[in-house]
Design a protein around this motif. Sequence first.
Motif, PDB file in Angstrom:
ATOM      1  N   GLN A 272     -12.395  32.376  39.171  1.00 13.60           N
ATOM      2  CA  GLN A 272     -11.480  33.513  39.105  1.00 13.60           C
ATOM      3  C   GLN A 272     -10.921  33.709  40.512  1.00 13.60           C
ATOM      4  OE1 GLN A 272     -13.424  36.970  36.845  1.00 13.60           O
ATOM      5  NE2 GLN A 272     -15.209  35.796  37.542  1.00 13.60           N
ATOM      6  N   LEU A 274      -9.262  36.133  42.977  1.00 11.80           N
ATOM      7  CA  LEU A 274      -9.100  37.575  43.114  1.00 11.80           C
ATOM      8  C   LEU A 274      -8.270  37.857  44.364  1.00 11.80           C
ATOM      9  CD1 LEU A 274      -9.906  40.557  42.507  1.00 11.80           C
ATOM     10  CD2 LEU A 274     -11.918  40.154  43.959  1.00 11.80           C
ATOM     11  N   LEU A 307     -13.816  42.088  36.239  1.00 13.44           N
ATOM     12  CA  LEU A 307     -14.129  40.697  36.604  1.00 13.44           C
ATOM     13  C   LEU A 307     -15.334  40.199  35.797  1.00 13.44           C
ATOM     14  CD1 LEU A 307     -13.751  41.336  40.407  1.00 13.44           C
ATOM     15  CD2 LEU A 307     -12.255  39.838  39.060  1.00 13.44           C
ATOM     16  N   ILE A 313     -16.069  33.632  41.826  1.00 14.96           N
ATOM     17  CA  ILE A 313     -14.876  34.354  42.280  1.00 14.96           C
ATOM     18  C   ILE A 313     -14.502  33.890  43.683  1.00 14.96           C
ATOM     19  CG2 ILE A 313     -13.903  36.622  42.854  1.00 14.96           C
ATOM     20  CD1 ILE A 313     -15.924  37.856  40.928  1.00 14.96           C
ATOM     21  N   LEU A 330     -18.191  42.673  46.337  1.00 20.61           N
ATOM     22  CA  LEU A 330     -18.598  41.945  45.127  1.00 20.61           C
ATOM     23  C   LEU A 330     -20.106  41.727  45.108  1.00 20.61           C
ATOM     24  CD1 LEU A 330     -15.702  39.346  45.044  1.00 20.61           C
ATOM     25  CD2 LEU A 330     -16.146  41.048  43.267  1.00 20.61           C
ATOM     26  N   ILE A 338     -19.638  33.785  44.951  1.00 16.73           N
ATOM     27  CA  ILE A 338     -18.435  34.369  45.554  1.00 16.73           C
ATOM     28  C   ILE A 338     -18.089  33.573  46.809  1.00 16.73           C
ATOM     29  CG2 ILE A 338     -17.406  36.541  46.318  1.00 16.73           C
ATOM     30  CD1 ILE A 338     -20.289  37.754  45.777  1.00 16.73           C
TER      31      ILE A 338
END
Length: 360
Positions: A272, A274, A307, A313, A330, A338
């Motif tokens: 993802q 972001l 999310l 991410i 996060l 992450i």
Amino acid sequence: MLIFRQLFDPQSSTYTYLLGDNGAAVLIDPVFEQVRRDAALIGELGLKLTATLETHVHADHVTGAWLLKRRLGSRVMVAKASGAEGADRYLVADDVVAFGGRRLLVRATPGHTNGCVTYVLDDSSMAFTGDCLLIRGSGRTDFQEGDAGAMFRSVREQIFALPDSCLLYPAHDYRGLTATSVAEERRYNPRLGGDIGIGDFTGYMKNLRLAHPKLLDVAVPANLRCGRPEGGEDPGADPPNLDPQWAPLRYSFAGVWEIDPHGLEEFAPRVQILDVREADEFTGPLGHIEGARLIPLGELAERLGELSKEKPIVAVCRAGSRSAQATVILQQGGFSDIANLNGGMLRWRAEGYPVEGGSG
Ligand SMILES: N[C@@H](CCC(=O)N[C@@H](CS)C(=O)NCC(=O)O)C(=O)O
Ligand SMILES: [Fe+2]
């Protein structure tokens, strides 16, 4: 120019020292749990770690020597008198450890343990005293091969014999003090300075009344193996080695996992993206990465529910700083995989990767 850094492990109040010259570095007393941090710093300073040096077999934390050797190829060095096994070089008094164009000289300073050594820089401007001389104190002598008489002689004959101006760096300080000097300790050390005699010192040391280190039973056997975990070479046995595997990431000394543009380009379908800039930046001249979801940094903490925890991410912003803070938010929100896009949209574009929207 000599590179010198004093690093701290708050868990055990241990100091680790990085000394570098001409691209080569040594670490004195690395801590197992700090290997990732230390390796990041060494990388960012453009140094190659050639050796790790122990001042002694520690009783309160496990050395990072073995793990650093595995990660960075450094040679493990420890005193011969320590009884440790698995080192690449066993040091004795007057040995010389070279790094770049500089040298550390080994002095035997037993007392806290039999194998305690002090490393003295070639010009005697600094010395690393381990747990022999501490700042206005000394290492304890009530376990391992502790011997207060030996410690007294080590301090007086080896450490206090250095020039007055020589700065002294211990392996620990429990009050947050960082350095001292020979002149200061000769005069003000309450156990070993001034006219204090060997009988005064041994009497003092018999009555320290300290609790044993919590990790004693784990640390000593592990350090006698130079920090190699018990079951051998199993990578699963050492937590700092459990690096994220979902993309090629780099840990920064600032404490953030980073991904480079080419890494993100390759792994984009599996993550993802972001984007934490403001809405007008997202649609502005820099454009945005295809598939990126916009949640401005100031709204992120409240919108974490948008999310998924199933996919890693990658946080993105203009230059990579707000997105670094996004990774912290996060993490606090319970996300684990992450990374921060290093250099942000500026670097992404500079390296020619495609954007949606934007100009030029
Ligand atoms: N509370 C600490 C004790 C640390 C300790 O005993 N440190 C040793 C060095 S390995 C020492 O010599 N301490 C001297 C002092 O505390 O004054 C722990 O659990 O780790
Ligand atoms: Fe110690």
